[in-house]
Design a protein around this motif. Structure first.
Motif, short mmCIF file in Angstrom:
data_model
loop_
_atom_site.label_atom_id
_atom_site.label_comp_id
_atom_site.label_asym_id
_atom_site.label_seq_id
_atom_site.Cartn_x
_atom_site.Cartn_y
_atom_site.Cartn_z
N GLU A 1 53.81 40.56 33.43
CA GLU A 1 53.33 39.93 35.03
C GLU A 1 53.64 41.28 35.74
OE1 GLU A 1 55.85 37.65 36.52
OE2 GLU A 1 57.43 38.87 37.67
N PRO A 2 52.13 41.22 36.70
CA PRO A 2 51.75 42.58 37.36
C PRO A 2 53.18 42.69 38.07
CG PRO A 2 50.21 40.80 38.00
CD PRO A 2 51.71 40.48 37.20
N ASP A 3 53.65 44.32 38.17
CA ASP A 3 54.92 44.71 38.95
C ASP A 3 54.49 45.92 39.84
OD1 ASP A 3 58.19 46.74 37.39
OD2 ASP A 3 56.74 46.12 39.37
N VAL A 4 54.87 45.98 41.08
CA VAL A 4 54.22 46.60 42.38
C VAL A 4 54.80 47.50 42.43
CG1 VAL A 4 55.15 47.24 44.76
CG2 VAL A 4 54.52 44.68 43.91
N ALA A 5 55.41 48.26 41.09
CA ALA A 5 56.45 49.35 40.26
C ALA A 5 55.10 51.01 40.36
CB ALA A 5 57.25 49.64 39.85
N ASN A 6 53.95 49.56 39.51
CA ASN A 6 53.36 50.39 39.27
C ASN A 6 51.30 50.59 39.82
OD1 ASN A 6 53.82 50.25 36.52
ND2 ASN A 6 53.18 48.31 36.03
N GLY A 7 52.43 50.57 41.07
CA GLY A 7 51.01 50.66 42.31
C GLY A 7 49.90 50.04 42.49
N THR A 8 49.83 50.50 43.67
CA THR A 8 48.69 49.90 44.56
C THR A 8 47.50 49.88 45.05
OG1 THR A 8 50.12 49.68 46.67
CG2 THR A 8 50.76 48.00 45.35
N ILE A 9 46.73 49.53 45.15
CA ILE A 9 45.33 49.77 45.49
C ILE A 9 44.91 49.23 46.54
CG2 ILE A 9 42.61 50.41 45.69
CD1 ILE A 9 43.36 50.65 42.22
N ASP A 10 45.03 49.31 48.08
CA ASP A 10 44.81 49.30 48.97
C ASP A 10 43.83 48.93 50.14
OD1 ASP A 10 48.19 49.50 49.96
OD2 ASP A 10 47.18 47.18 49.52
N LEU A 11 42.36 48.08 50.03
CA LEU A 11 41.11 48.28 49.99
C LEU A 11 40.91 47.76 51.75
CD1 LEU A 11 39.41 48.42 46.80
CD2 LEU A 11 40.10 50.70 48.20
N THR A 12 39.90 47.92 52.49
CA THR A 12 39.47 47.57 53.18
C THR A 12 37.40 47.09 53.73
OG1 THR A 12 41.25 47.97 54.87
CG2 THR A 12 39.28 47.26 56.19
N MET A 13 37.69 45.54 53.74
CA MET A 13 36.31 45.55 53.13
C MET A 13 35.48 44.69 54.40
SD MET A 13 34.24 43.32 50.39
CE MET A 13 34.51 43.97 49.36
N LEU A 14 34.59 44.78 55.05
CA LEU A 14 33.98 44.10 56.26
C LEU A 14 32.91 43.23 55.98
CD1 LEU A 14 34.12 46.94 59.07
CD2 LEU A 14 35.69 45.72 58.35
N LEU A 15 33.01 42.26 57.01
CA LEU A 15 32.47 40.84 56.68
C LEU A 15 31.08 41.10 58.06
CD1 LEU A 15 33.92 37.67 54.83
CD2 LEU A 15 32.48 38.79 53.58
N GLY B 1 28.35 37.24 57.10
CA GLY B 1 28.44 36.39 55.47
C GLY B 1 27.71 37.51 54.41
N ARG B 2 28.52 39.02 54.67
CA ARG B 2 27.16 39.45 54.00
C ARG B 2 28.56 40.48 54.13
NH1 ARG B 2 21.19 41.98 55.56
NH2 ARG B 2 21.06 42.30 53.42
N ILE B 3 28.29 41.87 53.31
CA ILE B 3 29.79 42.69 52.77
C ILE B 3 28.81 43.78 53.62
CG2 ILE B 3 30.58 44.56 50.88
CD1 ILE B 3 30.57 41.87 48.95
N SER B 4 29.84 44.57 54.50
CA SER B 4 28.91 45.75 54.83
C SER B 4 29.53 47.10 54.49
CB SER B 4 30.35 46.39 56.14
OG SER B 4 30.58 47.45 56.52
N PRO B 5 28.45 48.39 54.21
CA PRO B 5 28.36 49.50 53.05
C PRO B 5 30.08 49.29 52.95
CG PRO B 5 26.29 49.62 55.28
CD PRO B 5 27.78 48.30 55.35
N GLU B 6 30.77 49.55 53.94
CA GLU B 6 31.30 50.92 53.20
C GLU B 6 32.95 49.99 53.60
OE1 GLU B 6 29.53 52.21 57.05
OE2 GLU B 6 30.64 50.12 56.25
#
Lengths: 290, 265
Positions: B122-136, B139-144
């Motif tokens: 199962e996934p293990d946080v010890a393997n690191g994480t990717i935290d991303l922020t997306m804006l709506l 109802g559409r996805i912002s470019p960044e």
């Protein structure tokens, strides 16, 4: 002469005994409008110790002269109908009551849930929504004179709603939050021990942005939390003006009022927009106080 | 009986209400200068410039293509996009048993990195994480899309890679949730440390990946002039896009074919 005097003395003695007896015994609880028995709704006043209020909208008990415990009936009834009990509890304390001024503080919470099942494209989908409402109020009541009183208060309502639908192709569950601040005022004019006229004005100067949060599960490794600002209804500056009356007899009380504006649901501190209730705002309760 | 300090109770009640969660929409990082540089490079590339930058270009290309870091980031964002596409229908987001029309908000993406053990149950946080922020946006996805990568471990061809740093991804314009992000020209700004076993590389690159798999790397000179070096998917065809236009180059042969101004370095 002596017999007449003796009779007069006997009558006077009996009268004294009867009158004195009445003064020694606690008077029967009466709900008539009086200096001591005040309106309870939209005022800073509470039930006295060991007093009860049992009504269509609300059950209350006076734990102490300054502390009243209440529960509203509507969430219980609605919860029973929806097969999910919705407990609610209110504490109201008249922590200051001297001369013409009374102050009270209240805190209420209500919790419940709604579940609905529908068939969508041949598939059974169950939606559940759980809510938690907490209401804090501060009220002041001022007796201008023996017939006229003014009451002023503020109510802060916080709401958390959590829900979701299953099964779905992508289960999205989350929480919605809205906070609102209500300011209200009431003018009370006693016409008699039985009849009091009221004029209540309510206003909603602050409504927080409604924030809904949803969890999106992508796979075992990846998920997302969606936070969105939504404006379900434009509630800011909602208001209502409600003329009404309270009739109080020995035990029975009736409170009625019909006015104009948005509908303020007192039991949960929330507001139904005027567009839905056709600008009719009402107050109603029937209860006994003893 | 002494009355409890209800003023304290009031304060607690108000504080409880005030602590109700509120939506804080963070501003995206401004990478417009990078986008402008990709669209309009300012340097006129000559032998001297290539002599100074060829190693950097080769290293960046090798790190990006062998680690597949940018591809991994795009795959995560694309999977979230697909999830939003399921949840959003005609601009209405279905959530909380209700529908929200053309929502504006924030999508916080959290992905646990796969690690180096493919047999892990199962996934293990010890393997690191990717935290991303997306804006709506309605109802559409912002470019960044932007965020951080912390201690992310992943395998590529049995080689143990890891990355720590910040990333910004740009799609060029607001994107409909139905749009496959792999079909777009995607710009990446990556800054951090890429590790392969005991080796460590400082990565501070701006790159673009197009739908056909073309990789473009933005090179900024000390005097802030810029040019773009590109690699076609087969890596045989390479070239430069500078202020004068587009022309072919070869890092291996150390030559560029700039018409009559072709040069070696």
């Amino acid at each position: 002469m002596r017999q007449r005097l003796r009779r007069l003395l006997l009558v006077a003695l009996l009268a004294t005994v009867v009158t004195g007896s009445m003064g020694l015994q606690p008077p029967p609880a009466r709900a008539y409008h009086s200096y001591k028995t005040r309106l309870l709704d939209s005022t800073a006043y509470s039930l006295y110790r060991r007093e009860f209020r049992i009504g269509l909208m609300k059950f209350s008990y006076g734990m102490f002269n300054w502390l009243q415990l209440s529960t509203y009936t509507l969430p219980w009834i609605a919860g029973a109908a929806l097969e999910q009990v919705a407990p609610n509890l209110e504490l109201k304390s008249t922590f200051f009551n001297r001369r013409r001024l009374a102050l009270s503080l209240s805190f209420e919470f209500a919790e419940g849930g709604v579940e609905s099942t529908e068939i969508d494209n041949g598939e059974l989908t169950t939606s559940t929504v759980n809510y938690l409402v907490f209401v804090t109020g501060l009220t002041s009541s001022v007796r201008i004179n023996s017939n006229i009183s003014t009451h002023l208060g503020g109510v802060f309502t916080g709401t958390d709603v959590a829900g979701g639908s299953e099964p779905t192709g992508n289960e999205v569950r989350g929480v919605a939050v809205v906070n609102m601040l209500q300011i209200w005022g009431m003018l009370e004019w006693r016409l008699s021990p039985v009849v009091a006229l009221t004029m209540t004005v309510r206003w909603l100067p602050y409504v927080s942005d409604t924030v809904a949060r949803a969890n999106l599960e992508i796979d075992d490794n990846t998920g997302a939390i969606i936070g969105i600002q939504v404006e379900v209804f434009d509630l800011k500056n909602a208001f209502a003006a409600i003329p009404g009356a309270v009739f109080s007899w020995e035990r029975a009380n009736i409170r009625i009022g019909v006015g104009y504006g948005d509908f303020f649901v007192e039991s949960v501190g929330l507001v139904v927009p005027a567009s839905i209730v056709r600008n009719i705002s009402a107050e109603f309760d029937v209860f006994v106080r003893f | 009986m002494p009355r409890p300090p209800f003023i304290l109770l009031l304060s607690a009640c108000v504080a409880l209400g005030a602590c109700a969660p509120s939506l804080d929409i963070p501003p995206p990082p401004d990478i417009q200068p990078v986008l402008d540089a990709f669209d309009a490079p300012t340097a006129d590339v000559r032998a001297e410039i290539m002599g100074e930058t060829d190693d950097r270009i080769a290293r960046a290309s090798e790190n990006i293509t062998e680690s597949l870091l940018l591809r991994r980031l795009l795959d995560i964002i694309e999977s979230v996009r697909a999830g939003l596409d399921d949840a959003i229908d005609d601009g209405d987001l279905s959530a909380n048993g209700d529908e929200y029309s053309n929502p504006n908000g924030v999508v916080d993406i959290i992905s646990i990195c796969p690690g180096w053990d493919l047999q892990a149950p199962e996934p293990d946080v010890a393997n690191g994480t990717i935290d991303l922020t997306m804006l709506l946006v309605e109802g559409r996805i912002s470019p960044e899309v932007w965020g951080t990568v912390e201690g992310c471990r992943f395998l590529v061809n049995d080689r143990e890679w890891s990355f720590d740093g910040g990333v910004t991804v740009h799609f060029g314009d607001v994107v409909d949730v139905e749009t496959d992000l792999n079909q777009l020209v995607v710009t990446f700004v990556v800054e951090g440390t890429l590790r392969l076993g005991e080796l460590s590389f400082e990565l501070a690159e701006s790159a673009r990946i197009s739908a056909g798999g073309r990789l473009e790397i933005l090179i900024q000179l000390a005097d802030r002039r810029t040019f773009v070096y590109f690699f076609e998917p087969d890596e045989i065809i390479q070239g430069i896009r500078d202020i004068t236009g587009v022309f072919g180059c070869s890092l291996e042969n150390r030559e560029c074919d700039k018409g009559s101004d072709g040069f070696f370095w």
